[in-house]
Design an enzyme around this catalytic site. Structure first.
Site, PDB file in Angstrom:
ATOM      1  CG  HIS A 153      39.936  30.240  36.840  1.00 51.47           C
ATOM      2  ND1 HIS A 153      40.243  31.404  37.366  1.00 51.47           N
ATOM      3  CD2 HIS A 153      38.703  30.410  36.383  1.00 51.47           C
ATOM      4  CE1 HIS A 153      39.408  32.383  36.696  1.00 51.47           C
ATOM      5  NE2 HIS A 153      38.418  31.805  36.132  1.00 51.47           N
ATOM      6  CB  SER A 185      42.533  42.104  40.306  1.00 51.38           C
ATOM      7  OG  SER A 185      42.316  41.054  39.389  1.00 51.38           O
ATOM      8  CG  LEU A 189      46.297  43.994  50.170  1.00 48.14           C
ATOM      9  CD1 LEU A 189      47.578  43.975  49.392  1.00 48.14           C
ATOM     10  CD2 LEU A 189      46.508  44.372  51.691  1.00 48.14           C
TER      11      LEU A 189
HETATM   12  P1  NAD Z   1      44.979  39.088  40.651  1.00 50.58           P
HETATM   13  O1  NAD Z   1      46.505  38.873  40.795  1.00 50.58           O
HETATM   14  O2  NAD Z   1      44.555  39.568  39.376  1.00 50.58           O
HETATM   15  O3  NAD Z   1      44.502  39.990  41.849  1.00 50.58           O
HETATM   16  C1  NAD Z   1      44.902  39.601  43.238  1.00 50.58           C
HETATM   17  C2  NAD Z   1      44.151  40.539  44.347  1.00 50.58           C
HETATM   18  O4  NAD Z   1      44.479  40.177  45.452  1.00 50.58           O
HETATM   19  C3  NAD Z   1      44.344  42.277  43.752  1.00 50.58           C
HETATM   20  O5  NAD Z   1      43.084  43.010  44.043  1.00 50.58           O
HETATM   21  C4  NAD Z   1      45.244  42.479  45.126  1.00 50.58           C
HETATM   22  O6  NAD Z   1      44.710  43.838  45.607  1.00 50.58           O
HETATM   23  C5  NAD Z   1      44.540  41.625  46.137  1.00 50.58           C
HETATM   24  N1  NAD Z   1      45.699  41.125  47.247  1.00 50.58           N
HETATM   25  C6  NAD Z   1      46.985  41.094  47.244  1.00 50.58           C
HETATM   26  N2  NAD Z   1      47.516  40.749  48.340  1.00 50.58           N
HETATM   27  C7  NAD Z   1      46.605  40.701  49.239  1.00 50.58           C
HETATM   28  C8  NAD Z   1      46.435  40.462  50.722  1.00 50.58           C
HETATM   29  N3  NAD Z   1      47.435  40.379  51.282  1.00 50.58           N
HETATM   30  N4  NAD Z   1      45.260  40.385  51.163  1.00 50.58           N
HETATM   31  C9  NAD Z   1      44.240  40.783  50.353  1.00 50.58           C
HETATM   32  N5  NAD Z   1      44.075  40.969  49.103  1.00 50.58           N
HETATM   33  C10 NAD Z   1      45.371  41.079  48.413  1.00 50.58           C
HETATM   34  O7  NAD Z   1      44.165  37.750  41.142  1.00 50.58           O
HETATM   35  P2  NAD Z   1      42.883  37.237  40.666  1.00 50.58           P
HETATM   36  O8  NAD Z   1      41.867  38.274  40.752  1.00 50.58           O
HETATM   37  O9  NAD Z   1      42.633  35.854  41.519  1.00 50.58           O
HETATM   38  O10 NAD Z   1      42.950  36.734  39.197  1.00 50.58           O
HETATM   39  C11 NAD Z   1      44.170  36.105  38.526  1.00 50.58           C
HETATM   40  C12 NAD Z   1      44.067  34.775  37.756  1.00 50.58           C
HETATM   41  O11 NAD Z   1      45.264  34.209  38.027  1.00 50.58           O
HETATM   42  C13 NAD Z   1      43.020  33.983  38.292  1.00 50.58           C
HETATM   43  O12 NAD Z   1      42.361  33.225  37.354  1.00 50.58           O
HETATM   44  C14 NAD Z   1      43.637  32.758  38.964  1.00 50.58           C
HETATM   45  O13 NAD Z   1      43.185  31.315  38.789  1.00 50.58           O
HETATM   46  C15 NAD Z   1      45.014  33.048  38.661  1.00 50.58           C
HETATM   47  N6  NAD Z   1      46.033  32.704  39.919  1.00 50.58           N
HETATM   48  C16 NAD Z   1      46.016  31.976  40.859  1.00 50.58           C
HETATM   49  C17 NAD Z   1      46.932  32.033  41.823  1.00 50.58           C
HETATM   50  C18 NAD Z   1      46.784  30.838  42.985  1.00 50.58           C
HETATM   51  O14 NAD Z   1      46.220  29.749  42.584  1.00 50.58           O
HETATM   52  N7  NAD Z   1      47.251  31.221  44.047  1.00 50.58           N
HETATM   53  C19 NAD Z   1      47.873  32.885  41.853  1.00 50.58           C
HETATM   54  C20 NAD Z   1      48.075  33.862  41.210  1.00 50.58           C
HETATM   55  C21 NAD Z   1      47.075  33.939  39.867  1.00 50.58           C
END
Ligand code: NAD
Length: 239
Positions: free
Chosen positions: A106, A174, A199
């Site tokens: 992404h 997710s 989680l």
């Molecule tokens: P999402 O926010 O949809 O889901 C996050 C997932 O992580 C959930 O299933 C949740 O249960 C789990 N989670 C939360 N805390 C956790 C932990 N401490 N340990 C294990 N699991 C945990 O994120 P996604 O599925 O990556 O999709 C969202 C989109 O947003 C992606 O396309 C991504 O590019 C973008 N995004 C990226 C970042 C980043 O670069 N760090 C941050 C936010 C969103």
């Protein structure tokens, strides 16, 4: 050779202080996805979109890799087979945690893209709308992020890896964003053992053969130690 293919999402960076897409507070909660993660939103209000990613870039730069990022780097270094990391994350915590050859499907906050000539270069910490491309000089820079409706990067290479995987793991994602949410079905179809580390069960959680429930810093570290302690499994032993 045994190959482990790992997909990571926002959850692996949550314990580094970078909020997930669906967290109730933070950057994402203050904006609509259609405004900040689509090319239409960028065309409507480039300054707002560029500022949104400036804030995320600054937040990511101030964050540090956690035990889960470091455990995956250790797995890459010590596993007797190949370990491929595919991330939906746009931060660089995998690389700063020691991983290499990470596929950022992404895009990446630390990269800028020219809309006119598709040249890429390291993004300034603070981008401005209409920044000039260093190659063609067009005032057409944008954050190098794959927005909704755009084609993710490296998709052919990713499907090749999935077809060869002995193990496919999804960590902290997710299962709502495609095509990444479809990788488990593809890996299962081509014979991989599938494991979800999260989680809670994701939207596609029912498709995984194995679940490890808990925060990434704990469950990923434990999973990596187990993998390193046992002999490498030939691909067919999981079928
Ligand atoms: P999402 O926010 O949809 O889901 C996050 C997932 O992580 C959930 O299933 C949740 O249960 C789990 N989670 C939360 N805390 C956790 C932990 N401490 N340990 C294990 N699991 C945990 O994120 P996604 O599925 O990556 O999709 C969202 C989109 O947003 C992606 O396309 C991504 O590019 C973008 N995004 C990226 C970042 C980043 O670069 N760090 C941050 C936010 C969103």
């Amino acid at each position: 050779m045994s190959k482990i293919v790992i997909l990571t999402g926002a959850g692996i960076s949550a314990e580094s202080g970078i909020e997930t897409f669906r967290a109730e507070d933070g950057l994402w909660a203050q904006h609509r996805v259609e405004d900040v993660a689509t090319s239409e939103g960028f065309a409507r209000d480039p300054a707002m979109v560029v500022n949104f990613y400036n804030a995320r870039r600054k937040q990511a730069a101030n964050a540090t890799p956690n035990a889960a990022h470091k455990a995956l780097a250790k797995l890459q270094q010590l596993y007797a087979g190949q370990v491929v990391i595919i991330t939906q994350n746009v931060d660089d915590l995998h690389e700063r945690g020691g991983s290499r050859d990470v596929l950022h499907m992404h895009g990446a906050l630390n990269s800028a893209l020219c809309v006119a000539c598709e040249h890429r270069w390291p993004a300034a910490m603070t981008m401005a709308p209409g920044d000039a491309c260093p190659k063609c000089s067009a005032p057409a820079a944008r954050p190098d992020i794959v927005w909704f409706g755009e084609m993710p990067y490296d998709i052919d290479a990713i499907f090749d890896h999935l077809a060869q995987a002995s193990i496919f793991a999804a960590i902290g994602t997710s299962g709502n964003v495609y095509p990444a949410a479809g990788f488990v079905a593809e890996a299962h179809r081509t014979g991989a053992h599938t494991v979800e580390l999260n989680l809670e069960r994701s939207a596609v959680g029912g498709q995984f053969a194995e679940h490890r429930t808990g925060p990434a810093t704990r469950v990923v570290s434990e999973w990596v130690e187990e993998l390193l302690a046992k002999p490498v499994q030939p691909r067919d032993s999981f079928k």
